[in-house]
Design a protein around this motif. Sequence first.
Motif, PDB file in Angstrom:
ATOM      1  N   PRO A  48       0.831  -1.286  -0.166  1.00 12.80           N
ATOM      2  CA  PRO A  48       0.015  -0.101  -0.016  1.00 12.80           C
ATOM      3  C   PRO A  48       0.961   1.125   0.043  1.00 12.80           C
ATOM      4  N   ARG A  49       0.393   2.260  -0.937  1.00  9.79           N
ATOM      5  CA  ARG A  49       1.225   3.411  -0.769  1.00  9.79           C
ATOM      6  C   ARG A  49       0.953   4.060   0.756  1.00  9.79           C
ATOM      7  N   VAL A  83       9.846   9.476  -5.298  1.00 12.63           N
ATOM      8  CA  VAL A  83       9.231   7.952  -5.598  1.00 12.63           C
ATOM      9  C   VAL A  83       7.804   8.053  -4.511  1.00 12.63           C
ATOM     10  N   GLY A  84       6.926   7.728  -5.325  1.00  9.52           N
ATOM     11  CA  GLY A  84       5.462   7.476  -4.835  1.00  9.52           C
ATOM     12  C   GLY A  84       4.583   8.586  -5.328  1.00  9.52           C
ATOM     13  N   ASP A  85       5.162   9.322  -6.006  1.00 15.21           N
ATOM     14  CA  ASP A  85       4.307  10.474  -6.574  1.00 15.21           C
ATOM     15  C   ASP A  85       3.026   9.959  -7.776  1.00 15.21           C
ATOM     16  N   ILE A  86       3.192   9.042  -8.416  1.00 19.74           N
ATOM     17  CA  ILE A  86       2.036   8.464  -9.332  1.00 19.74           C
ATOM     18  C   ILE A  86       1.359   7.791  -8.434  1.00 19.74           C
ATOM     19  N   GLU A  87       1.759   7.082  -7.465  1.00 22.98           N
ATOM     20  CA  GLU A  87       0.676   6.371  -6.503  1.00 22.98           C
ATOM     21  C   GLU A  87       0.079   7.364  -5.621  1.00 22.98           C
ATOM     22  N   PHE A  88       0.539   8.334  -5.076  1.00 27.16           N
ATOM     23  CA  PHE A  88      -0.250   9.404  -4.532  1.00 27.16           C
ATOM     24  C   PHE A  88      -1.307   9.766  -5.246  1.00 27.16           C
ATOM     25  N   ILE A  89      -1.138  10.383  -6.438  1.00 24.90           N
ATOM     26  CA  ILE A  89      -2.046  11.168  -7.336  1.00 24.90           C
ATOM     27  C   ILE A  89      -3.030  10.036  -7.448  1.00 24.90           C
ATOM     28  N   ILE A  92      -3.057   4.381  -5.693  1.00 26.59           N
ATOM     29  CA  ILE A  92      -2.666   3.077  -5.864  1.00 26.59           C
ATOM     30  C   ILE A  92      -1.734   2.401  -5.306  1.00 26.59           C
ATOM     31  N   GLU A  93      -1.540   1.264  -5.134  1.00 23.40           N
ATOM     32  CA  GLU A  93      -0.495   0.463  -4.333  1.00 23.40           C
ATOM     33  C   GLU A  93       0.865   0.919  -5.110  1.00 23.40           C
ATOM     34  N   MET A  94       1.987   0.430  -4.416  1.00 26.20           N
ATOM     35  CA  MET A  94       3.162   0.887  -5.260  1.00 26.20           C
ATOM     36  C   MET A  94       3.314  -0.130  -6.500  1.00 26.20           C
ATOM     37  N   HIS A 110       4.159  11.766   5.129  1.00 23.55           N
ATOM     38  CA  HIS A 110       3.155  10.640   5.045  1.00 23.55           C
ATOM     39  C   HIS A 110       1.901  11.110   3.990  1.00 23.55           C
ATOM     40  N   CYS A 111       1.339  10.663   3.184  1.00 23.20           N
ATOM     41  CA  CYS A 111       0.256  10.623   2.242  1.00 23.20           C
ATOM     42  C   CYS A 111      -0.764  11.480   2.844  1.00 23.20           C
ATOM     43  N   ASP A 112      -1.120  11.015   4.066  1.00 25.54           N
ATOM     44  CA  ASP A 112      -2.386  11.674   4.775  1.00 25.54           C
ATOM     45  C   ASP A 112      -2.159  13.027   5.023  1.00 25.54           C
TER      46      ASP A 112
END
Length: 232
Positions: A48-49, A83-89, A92-94, A110-112
């Motif tokens: 999970p992202r 790292v994790g930009d596409i997943e954040f937007i 979705i999972e990594m 943290h994305c929250d």
Amino acid sequence: MKLIEDQEQLQYYLHVHQIESVFNEALLQHLSLHTFDEGEIICEQGEPRSHLYILVKGKIKIFTTSSEGNKLILAFKTPLEIVGDIEFIQNIEMINTVEAVTPVCMIRIHCDWLNKYGNDYPPLLQFLLKIITRKFHIKNNSFVFNLMYPVEVRLASYLLSISFDESNTDFKGQLSVSNLKDAAGLIGTSYRHLNRVIQQLCKEGLIERNKEFIIVKNRIGLSTLANHNIYE
């Protein structure tokens, strides 16, 4: 992963990479600085992202793993990289696994907190847009590179990518013989042809191969062969 509880060092990296203005005051309070050792996994495909990572020092590699367990290296990255930009937007999972090639420093949030304080903050959104579009540009250049240049040029570029880190002169990497199939996949050739090209470069004194590793012997010569193109 090790947390670096040094706000001055965190501020140093924000300043050096000119990203202080990317985060508003609320987001700045939730940034943290972390180090990863060489070979340490930063995030793994399918998990999970949870965080956004900003690479501020060192080199990482990004790879994907098939359901059969085959690995394919997709890219090497140096600062400044996210790292994790596409997943954040996309929420979705990594998508891929990210591993430290050299000792690295990364800023993490943290994305929250990004959802709470950053969704309507233009400097952050513009920063993410710039990074993501740059990734598409690099992918396009890599695709053209694989089509336009012979295997010996692509191999030279690949070996330079994994063997050196401009931010860490003490780092001297090497390609494990066990990873040659992955290398062949990345540069778009067959394993058999890759071995023939390796033999050729060994005869020219550019590299050396033993039972375990392929080592760069002539960095300048290899760079000339690669025409200063480096895999990203």
